[in-house]
Scaffold this motif. Structure first.
Motif: not given
Ligand SMILES: [Zn+2]
Length: 236
Positions: A74-77, A99-100, A114-118, A231-236
């Motif tokens: 998930x994208x982090x808040x 993306x900016x 947002x439909x390209x979270x990669x 370490x959060x999953x989005x950076x692992x």
């Protein structure tokens, strides 16, 4: 068969493969590489034989914070760079195109599809890596002065496993993930690597040197071993 032991399974044919390879791949799960003419009906049997190894490796990887679910994180808040004592709230704006990311005090604004979270994740990761460089260099300099131990150069990279290393030439490589760790663990890692500029090994003499500067080193080294949980999953 699309799953094994709850892990997503991919079977890939590789004409250059001479034998069957079973691998656990971060972010993807289980991958089996087979030679071109291999009968894939045999894969379940091979996996069963390797079940104990797969379970062991999976536990080891997940404990160090590696995601094997094959799902995009998930994208982090909130992003918390503990080593730098900084926390950001992240806002997203769905917009086509590149993306900016803009930083404004403790807020980050990410505009992009947002439909390209990669792509979104990649920008957040690059931002993190550059912040890691910014935060780790002064910590390393301060520790180097405190110990009176010099290093030649510092490098920050996104590594899978190690927190850091020190070359024979005195180049210290640091994992960008350190930015998510509490500062006491980062300082232990820096002390660990700087002591390698004197002793390029883990001998009794080396640990005596470490202990002289940090009597509580055993607890901190242990903390580093389990540091993946910060370490959060989005950076692992
Ligand atoms: Zn070491």
């Amino acid at each position: 068969m699309t799953e094994f032991c709850g892990l997503p399974l991919t079977i890939r044919k590789n004409p250059r493969a001479r034998r069957v390879l079973v691998k656990l791949i971060p972010g993807r799960g289980l991958e089996v590489v087979v030679p071109r003419r291999f009968d894939t009906d045999l894969v379940p049997e091979i996996l069963n034989e390797k079940r104990a190894w797969i379970e062991r490796t999976r536990i080891r990887m997940e404990e160090s914070g590696v995601d094997l679910s094959g799902r995009l994180p998930d994208l982090p808040e909130i992003i918390s760079f503990r080593a730098a004592g900084r926390e950001y709230q992240v806002d997203y704006l769905d917009r086509p195109g590149r993306v900016k990311l803009t930083e404004n005090a403790s807020r980050l604004m990410v505009c992009g599809p947002m439909d390209e979270p990669v792509f979104i994740l990649e920008v957040l990761r690059k931002f993190t890596a550059s912040k890691a460089r910014e935060a780790l260099l002064p910590l390393l300099d301060a520790m180097s002065r405190r110990l009176g131990m010099d290093y030649t150069a510092m490098r920050v990279r996104r590594q899978k496993t190690r927190w850091g290393s020190c070359s024979a030439r005195g180049t210290i490589s640091l994992n960008a993930k350190l930015l998510f760790l509490p500062v006491e663990l980062v300082n232990q890692l820096l002390l660990h690597e700087l002591c390698h500029t004197r002793q390029l090994n883990h001998s009794a003499k080396y640990w005596a040197l470490v202990a002289r500067h940090e009597p509580d080193f055993a607890r901190l080294e242990d903390g580093l071993k389990h540091g993946g949980r910060f370490v959060p999953p989005w950076f692992s």
